[in-house]
Design an enzyme around this catalytic site. Structure first.
Site, PDB file in Angstrom:
ATOM      1  N   ARG A 276       0.905  -1.045   0.263  1.00 54.99           N
ATOM      2  CA  ARG A 276       0.038  -0.144  -0.220  1.00 54.99           C
ATOM      3  C   ARG A 276       0.774   1.041   0.050  1.00 54.99           C
ATOM      4  O   ARG A 276       2.332   1.274   0.555  1.00 54.99           O
ATOM      5  CB  ARG A 276      -0.700   0.511   1.430  1.00 54.99           C
ATOM      6  CG  ARG A 276      -1.455  -1.046   1.601  1.00 54.99           C
ATOM      7  CD  ARG A 276      -2.921  -1.046   2.747  1.00 54.99           C
ATOM      8  NE  ARG A 276      -4.369  -2.292   2.921  1.00 54.99           N
ATOM      9  CZ  ARG A 276      -3.528  -3.272   3.525  1.00 54.99           C
ATOM     10  NH1 ARG A 276      -2.322  -3.237   4.100  1.00 54.99           N
ATOM     11  NH2 ARG A 276      -4.633  -4.343   3.179  1.00 54.99           N
TER      12      ARG A 276
ATOM     13  N   ARG B  27      -0.412  -2.086  -7.096  1.00 53.41           N
ATOM     14  CA  ARG B  27      -0.525  -3.432  -5.648  1.00 53.41           C
ATOM     15  C   ARG B  27      -2.278  -4.183  -6.404  1.00 53.41           C
ATOM     16  O   ARG B  27      -1.963  -4.972  -6.402  1.00 53.41           O
ATOM     17  CB  ARG B  27      -1.115  -2.282  -4.794  1.00 53.41           C
ATOM     18  CG  ARG B  27      -1.547  -3.389  -3.489  1.00 53.41           C
ATOM     19  CD  ARG B  27      -1.992  -3.022  -2.215  1.00 53.41           C
ATOM     20  NE  ARG B  27      -3.628  -3.586  -1.122  1.00 53.41           N
ATOM     21  CZ  ARG B  27      -2.955  -3.913  -0.203  1.00 53.41           C
ATOM     22  NH1 ARG B  27      -1.300  -4.628  -0.548  1.00 53.41           N
ATOM     23  NH2 ARG B  27      -3.315  -5.295   0.133  1.00 53.41           N
TER      24      ARG B  27
ATOM     25  N   HIS C 142      -2.540   2.563  -5.908  1.00 54.24           N
ATOM     26  CA  HIS C 142      -3.069   1.023  -5.234  1.00 54.24           C
ATOM     27  C   HIS C 142      -3.064  -0.080  -6.739  1.00 54.24           C
ATOM     28  O   HIS C 142      -3.341  -1.379  -6.514  1.00 54.24           O
ATOM     29  CB  HIS C 142      -4.970   1.664  -5.042  1.00 54.24           C
ATOM     30  CG  HIS C 142      -5.373   0.404  -3.936  1.00 54.24           C
ATOM     31  ND1 HIS C 142      -4.283   0.685  -2.785  1.00 54.24           N
ATOM     32  CD2 HIS C 142      -6.095   0.130  -4.128  1.00 54.24           C
ATOM     33  CE1 HIS C 142      -4.907  -0.279  -1.751  1.00 54.24           C
ATOM     34  NE2 HIS C 142      -6.560  -0.890  -2.934  1.00 54.24           N
TER      35      HIS C 142
ATOM     36  N   TYR D 133      -9.371 -10.351  -6.391  1.00 54.39           N
ATOM     37  CA  TYR D 133      -7.613 -10.998  -7.264  1.00 54.39           C
ATOM     38  C   TYR D 133      -8.154 -11.732  -8.392  1.00 54.39           C
ATOM     39  O   TYR D 133      -6.715 -12.900  -9.171  1.00 54.39           O
ATOM     40  CB  TYR D 133      -6.549  -9.736  -6.963  1.00 54.39           C
ATOM     41  CG  TYR D 133      -6.164  -9.492  -5.542  1.00 54.39           C
ATOM     42  CD1 TYR D 133      -6.068  -8.125  -6.298  1.00 54.39           C
ATOM     43  CD2 TYR D 133      -6.506  -9.148  -4.700  1.00 54.39           C
ATOM     44  CE1 TYR D 133      -6.091  -7.324  -5.829  1.00 54.39           C
ATOM     45  CE2 TYR D 133      -6.706  -7.839  -3.797  1.00 54.39           C
ATOM     46  CZ  TYR D 133      -6.030  -6.871  -4.593  1.00 54.39           C
ATOM     47  OH  TYR D 133      -5.899  -5.165  -4.360  1.00 54.39           O
TER      48      TYR D 133
ATOM     49  N   HIS E 111      -4.010  -8.275   4.117  1.00 62.55           N
ATOM     50  CA  HIS E 111      -5.460  -8.375   3.764  1.00 62.55           C
ATOM     51  C   HIS E 111      -5.927  -9.293   5.720  1.00 62.55           C
ATOM     52  O   HIS E 111      -5.232 -10.519   5.561  1.00 62.55           O
ATOM     53  CB  HIS E 111      -6.456  -8.965   3.006  1.00 62.55           C
ATOM     54  CG  HIS E 111      -6.347  -8.119   1.954  1.00 62.55           C
ATOM     55  ND1 HIS E 111      -6.685  -9.167   0.538  1.00 62.55           N
ATOM     56  CD2 HIS E 111      -5.722  -7.109   1.205  1.00 62.55           C
ATOM     57  CE1 HIS E 111      -5.972  -7.893  -0.445  1.00 62.55           C
ATOM     58  NE2 HIS E 111      -6.110  -6.952   0.006  1.00 62.55           N
TER      59      HIS E 111
END
Length: 331
Positions: free
Chosen positions: A178, A278, A275, A311, A302
């Site tokens: 992040r 990421r 982001h 994802y 997470h």
């Protein structure tokens, strides 16, 4: 009260007493991230101002952001009804054009605050926020770069701080960090092939560095040292990434670096951001690295596996390959 008349103001000096206590609770007890606490507080300030208008507790000619809510007492919260909460959500959707995701966050803000008033402070007898229904949210289609675009981005880096900026992009694309995590890295956080990362809510995790990341850091460190040595009194000696003045690099500076390099690579204006880098790292790990979703969850930091599942999207290549491996394909 159109969207154009509402500005994003969130001065803590303007918070009512109970909201200040809620902030302290979120920070010290719940360990929530600064961004989460700030977002919740912004939503609640908007809700309080909305109620003042609805209840005719302020001059109608007062600009929305100038409505004083610091004087709110406990009776104000005790009188909040489920209807008022829904009216606020309708206002957010129709007047402010908020998305379903934003509405869901505002519901979370209301639930967290009124639960705090009910269960922790016992200020209210009934918590109507428990009866709020979340809107349906369609499955998000995340933006990310494919492998060729990611490689092109790295190959296109042009900067007078080349090694620093290249290293920043490399860590984003290989480690899935992040923005705030990248900016908070200290030299002492790097041990051999791992980096200690302080994530959301000050949660700690360790991210392993691959060869590309290690090479990028190794190439950058001499330039970092030279920069610090050239300054008479550098203010930041621990930060991995430093600014021209020797300060810890700011989040906005990193965003500008990424935006500039996206332009250099000819892929700006596509909704890409720090982001999204990421997102790209996570997608490439899942697609090409065949990384198990539980492992990916740990890499990304997470808390819930449901967050990581965004994802596990498919693309045309994955669908095409799946069809090809059908055992009936060769018959």
């Amino acid at each position: 009260m159109g969207k154009d008349h509402i500005k994003d103001t969130n001065l803590k000096s303007e918070y009512p007493l109970r909201l200040k206590a809620f902030n302290t609770y979120m920070d010290s007890v719940k360990g929530s991230s600064e961004n989460t606490t700030l977002s919740y507080s912004r939503d609640l300030m908007m809700f309080f101002r909305f109620l003042k208008i609805q209840r005719n507790l302020c001059d109608k000619n007062t600009h929305f952001e100038e409505i004083n809510v610091s004087d709110i007492k406990d009776d104000f919260y005790k009188q909040v009804t489920l209807t008022e909460m829904y009216d606020f959500l309708v206002f957010s959707k129709k007047q402010l054009k908020n998305s379903s995701a934003t509405i869901s966050r505002k519901i979370a803000s209301l639930r967290a605050f009124f639960s705090f008033l009910h269960r922790k402070l016992q200020v209210i007898d009934i918590d109507y926020s428990l009866d709020l229904d979340n809107p349906k949210i369609g499955k998000r289609k995340i933006k990310y770069m494919d492998l060729a675009e990611a490689q092109n981005l790295l190959d296109s880096v042009k900067s007078r701080n080349y090694t620093r900026d290249y290293c920043i992009l490399t860590l984003f694309l290989n480690c899935g960090l992040r923005l705030a995590e990248l900016c908070s890295i200290d030299i002492s956080h790097i041990k051999n092939d791992t980096i200690r990362i302080i994530g959301k809510g000050d949660k700690e995790r360790f991210v392993y560095l691959n060869e590309s990341s290690l090479s990028a850091i190794e190439a950058y460190l001499p330039d970092r040292k030279a920069k610090l040595d050239s300054l008479s009194s550098p203010t930041e000696k621990e930060a991995l990434f430093i600014s021209e003045r020797g300060n810890r690099i700011a989040k906005r500076t990193v965003q500008e670096i990424v935006e500039k390099q996206l332009r250099n690579a000819g892929i700006s204006g596509q909704g890409l951001s720090t982001h999204k880098l990421r997102h790209t790292a996570a997608t490439l790990l899942y697609k090409y690295g065949k990384v198990d979703i539980l492992v990916l969850k740990e890499i990304l930091g997470h808390e819930n596996i449901s967050t990581t599942q965004i994802y596990t999207h498919t693309d045309n290549d994955m669908i095409r390959n799946a069809v090809k491996v059908n055992p009936l394909n060769k018959l």
